[in-house]
Scaffold this motif. Structure first.
Motif, mmCIF file in Angstrom:
data_model
loop_
_atom_site.group_PDB
_atom_site.id
_atom_site.type_symbol
_atom_site.label_atom_id
_atom_site.label_comp_id
_atom_site.label_asym_id
_atom_site.label_seq_id
_atom_site.Cartn_x
_atom_site.Cartn_y
_atom_site.Cartn_z
ATOM 1 N N PRO A 72 0.706 -1.416 0.021
ATOM 2 C CA PRO A 72 0.105 0.037 0.025
ATOM 3 C C PRO A 72 0.866 1.437 -0.108
ATOM 4 O O PRO A 72 1.848 1.219 0.736
ATOM 5 C CB PRO A 72 -0.900 -0.050 1.344
ATOM 6 C CG PRO A 72 -0.077 -1.079 1.985
ATOM 7 C CD PRO A 72 0.790 -1.961 1.110
ATOM 8 N N SER A 73 0.492 2.295 -0.994
ATOM 9 C CA SER A 73 1.114 3.549 -0.942
ATOM 10 C C SER A 73 0.574 4.478 0.246
ATOM 11 O O SER A 73 -0.701 4.353 0.862
ATOM 12 C CB SER A 73 0.991 4.351 -2.161
ATOM 13 O OG SER A 73 -0.376 4.545 -2.542
ATOM 14 N N LYS A 74 1.030 5.323 0.358
ATOM 15 C CA LYS A 74 0.616 6.657 1.563
ATOM 16 C C LYS A 74 -0.884 6.991 1.184
ATOM 17 O O LYS A 74 -1.593 7.210 2.221
ATOM 18 C CB LYS A 74 1.515 7.607 1.487
ATOM 19 C CG LYS A 74 2.962 7.462 1.915
ATOM 20 C CD LYS A 74 2.972 7.672 3.366
ATOM 21 C CE LYS A 74 4.445 7.460 3.877
ATOM 22 N NZ LYS A 74 4.971 5.683 4.199
ATOM 23 N N SER A 75 -1.293 6.898 -0.044
ATOM 24 C CA SER A 75 -2.547 7.479 -0.381
ATOM 25 C C SER A 75 -3.693 6.024 -0.274
ATOM 26 O O SER A 75 -4.682 6.218 -0.358
ATOM 27 C CB SER A 75 -2.702 8.063 -1.954
ATOM 28 O OG SER A 75 -2.474 7.034 -2.876
ATOM 29 N N GLU A 76 -3.131 4.920 0.149
ATOM 30 C CA GLU A 76 -3.848 4.030 0.019
ATOM 31 C C GLU A 76 -4.030 3.421 1.475
ATOM 32 O O GLU A 76 -3.517 2.306 1.961
ATOM 33 C CB GLU A 76 -3.378 2.852 -0.738
ATOM 34 C CG GLU A 76 -3.430 3.115 -2.351
ATOM 35 C CD GLU A 76 -2.785 1.967 -3.082
ATOM 36 O OE1 GLU A 76 -3.676 1.607 -4.272
ATOM 37 O OE2 GLU A 76 -1.797 1.488 -2.790
ATOM 38 N N GLN A 77 -4.508 4.494 2.279
ATOM 39 C CA GLN A 77 -4.663 3.912 3.904
ATOM 40 C C GLN A 77 -5.466 2.910 4.131
ATOM 41 O O GLN A 77 -5.366 2.094 4.939
ATOM 42 C CB GLN A 77 -4.982 5.297 4.721
ATOM 43 C CG GLN A 77 -3.921 6.322 4.367
ATOM 44 C CD GLN A 77 -2.715 5.934 5.195
ATOM 45 O OE1 GLN A 77 -2.632 5.550 6.375
ATOM 46 N NE2 GLN A 77 -1.609 6.494 4.464
#
Length: 80
Positions: free
Chosen positions: A43-48
């Protein structure tokens, strides 16, 4: 033989990047997952909302085990 060594390198990279332990890697291999697909699912930072890869693998493994047990139970029932 060279491709097998390459796979080991990919699994080592996935283990490191996804912060997986031996047990989780074993589960992933047992389910036939690809090490590159694990890396892609970090998961990236925008995919909390997205669970870490290790949790994702554990949940998927659990569901597959439950499904297999239900299938086995149905099969045994139909034999009787």
């Amino acid at each position: 033989m060279a491709s097998n060594n390459n796979k080991d390198v990919e699994w080592a990279e996935a283990k490191k990047k996804c912060r997986l332990n031996e047990e989780t890697v074993k589960m992933a291999k047992e389910m036939g997952l690809n090490p590159r697909s694990l890396i892609k699912n970090i998961p990236s930072k925008s995919e909390q909302w997205k669970a870490p890869v290790s949790i994702w693998i554990h949940e998927m493994y659990q569901k597959r085990q439950e499904k297999a047990l239900k299938k086995k139970a149905r099969k045994e029932k139909s034999v009787e």
